[in-house]
Design a protein around this motif. Structure first.
Motif, short mmCIF file in Angstrom:
data_model
loop_
_atom_site.label_atom_id
_atom_site.label_comp_id
_atom_site.label_asym_id
_atom_site.label_seq_id
_atom_site.Cartn_x
_atom_site.Cartn_y
_atom_site.Cartn_z
N ASP A 26 0.94 -1.10 0.22
CA ASP A 26 0.07 0.05 -0.11
C ASP A 26 0.80 1.21 0.02
OD1 ASP A 26 -1.80 2.15 1.30
OD2 ASP A 26 -3.21 0.51 0.90
N THR A 86 -9.38 -9.81 -1.28
CA THR A 86 -8.67 -8.89 -0.53
C THR A 86 -8.16 -7.51 -1.65
OG1 THR A 86 -6.94 -10.13 -1.16
CG2 THR A 86 -7.69 -10.15 1.21
N ASN A 87 -8.13 -7.91 -2.82
CA ASN A 87 -7.93 -6.92 -3.76
C ASN A 87 -8.52 -7.28 -5.12
OD1 ASN A 87 -6.07 -8.76 -5.13
ND2 ASN A 87 -4.57 -8.34 -3.43
N ASP A 144 -8.67 -1.51 0.02
CA ASP A 144 -8.18 -1.82 -1.26
C ASP A 144 -8.56 -0.68 -2.10
OD1 ASP A 144 -6.90 -3.53 -3.39
OD2 ASP A 144 -9.06 -3.36 -4.10
#
Length: 413
Positions: free
Chosen positions: A91, A266-267, A210
């Motif tokens: 990130d 998650t993404n 995300d």
């Protein structure tokens, strides 16, 4: 939903308390004379850059992008005797927190981040803290080829760029769908909710914070408010109600999601894999070439198509920037300039390489450079912004943080 909330200020706390004992990840620049952009020529910058090691902090979650950055590293090594180190981030806020922690610790000229891939709230945080070197864009020779009338390059999430970051590419939020099971893809949030009610378990989205998951929330916000002008301003007590329809919508959508919304991917890469595995019928991506490249690679079925909703598509620019305390500012500038070269931009735009939309005004390039893009277009390996429905500008960065915070409070477990 199995989500670990990530706090920007948690990163600052961890970094600043560990900074005193941290061994520098980057050697100091070999140039002890401060870099004054008003008193130096470009050939002098290139000369000062030679031999430097540039630590480029950039998201490392996509192997195609990582491979492209490796190619950049090989090119700048050969052309400019630069060593490029890709510091892979989960990130971008990790690097932003480190930069701000270094500032708090008084580390003003030998920072560990030389170049950062950035936009949106991360750019806003660094600009507000006077931690961006520049204005630098106008110094770069290849900046002349940038589409300087592109709104996304003038303002980033409503924040004036002011030459403090260098345009690198354009992104647009697209929807991937399996045309074998979805004959009429939804064209608005209301149509999406209706489709999900008729096809429970076949839709989901990445869990905020995300980037793509949060962008899904922002697209809903813009649709429900019809691009209310208040979205261009910081969130306030009198405007935060504009987000209420987003969470009312998500409350209705949650039981209709894949696994009844008990867990979310998650993404966007994990969501794309769910589409590939036939678990869901849709995926979301900020790379409009994602679907085509997935088909070409064999990951996605040939029936997968790409579209944007008729209500519009969230779009933005993405940039590279140089922190105020970077150790290798000259090397970072040379790399930023190389990234804007027609050759580097054409390679990046190639669907078989990455497929990221170019930051350049292709029509104003010299004939030899235009030919690079024309060849890609002829071979159907190029995506242009005008291929999609109208673009929607990003709201003020504070809306990103507000939507993520409320989402985590309501849905994270």
């Amino acid at each position: 939903m199995c989500v670990k909330p990530r706090s920007f200020y948690t990163w600052i706390f961890l970094v600043v308390f560990g900074l005193s004992g941290l061994v520098a990840c980057t050697p100091p620049s070999k140039n002890e004379t401060p870099l004054n952009l008003s008193e130096i020529t470009w050939p002098q910058i290139e000369e000062r850059a030679r031999g430097q090691t540039v630590y480029w902090n950039a998201w490392g979650g996509d192997q195609r992008i990582n491979a492209y950055i490796r190619w950049v590293g090989a090119e700048v090594k050969e052309k400019y005797d630069l060593t490029l180190v890709h510091v892979k981030l989960n990130d971008t806020s990790e690097a932003v927190a480190r930069i701000l922690a270094e500032k708090a610790a008084g580390r003003t000229d030998d920072g560990t981040v030389d170049l950062i891939w950035i936009n949106g709230e991360n750019f806003s945080d660094l600009k507000a803290n006077n931690m961006l070197f520049g204005p630098v864009s106008g110094v770069l020779p290849n900046y002349q080829w940038v589409d300087q009338e592109q709104p996304a390059f003038i303002e980033d999430f409503t924040i004036a760029v002011d030459g403090l970051q260098v345009p690198w590419g354009l992104s647009i939020l697209v929807w991937l769908y399996d045309s074998q099971s979805v004959t009429k893809p939804p064209q608005s949030p209301d149509e999406l909710l209706l489709w999900a009610s008729e096809n429970p378990g076949r839709f989901t989205y990445p869990a905020p914070p995300d980037f793509v998951g949060t962008s899904f929330l922002k697209q809903l916000l813009i649709a429900f408010t019809e691009q209310d002008s208040l979205l261009t301003l910081p969130v306030s007590e009198t405007s935060k109600h504009l987000a209420d329809p987003v969470f009312e919508f998500l409350d209705q959508l949650k039981p209709l999601l894949w696994r009844e919304g008990r867990t979310l991917p998650t993404n966007s890469l994990a969501l794309k894999q769910l589409l590939a595995d036939g678990e869901v019928d849709f995926s979301l991506s900020f790379n409009p070439a994602d679907g085509i490249s997935g088909v070409l690679s064999g990951q996605l079925a040939e029936s997968v198509k790409t579209y944007t909703m008729k209500t519009g598509a969230l779009s933005n620019g993405h940039f590279v920037a140089i922190p105020q305390n970077a150790s290798a500012k000259e090397g970072a500038m040379v790399i930023a300039n190389f990234l804007l070269s027609p050759a580097a931009q054409a390679k990046k735009a190639d669907i078989e390489v990455w497929g990221d939309m170019s930051a350049l005004d292709i029509d104003n390039l010299e004939p030899e450079a235009q030919a690079l893009f024309e060849k890609l277009q002829q071979e159907k390996r190029l995506i242009l912004p005008n291929q999609f429905e109208r673009s929607l500008a990003e709201p003020h960065p504070s809306w990103t943080k507000y939507l993520e915070r409320v989402w985590l409070e309501r849905y994270a477990q």
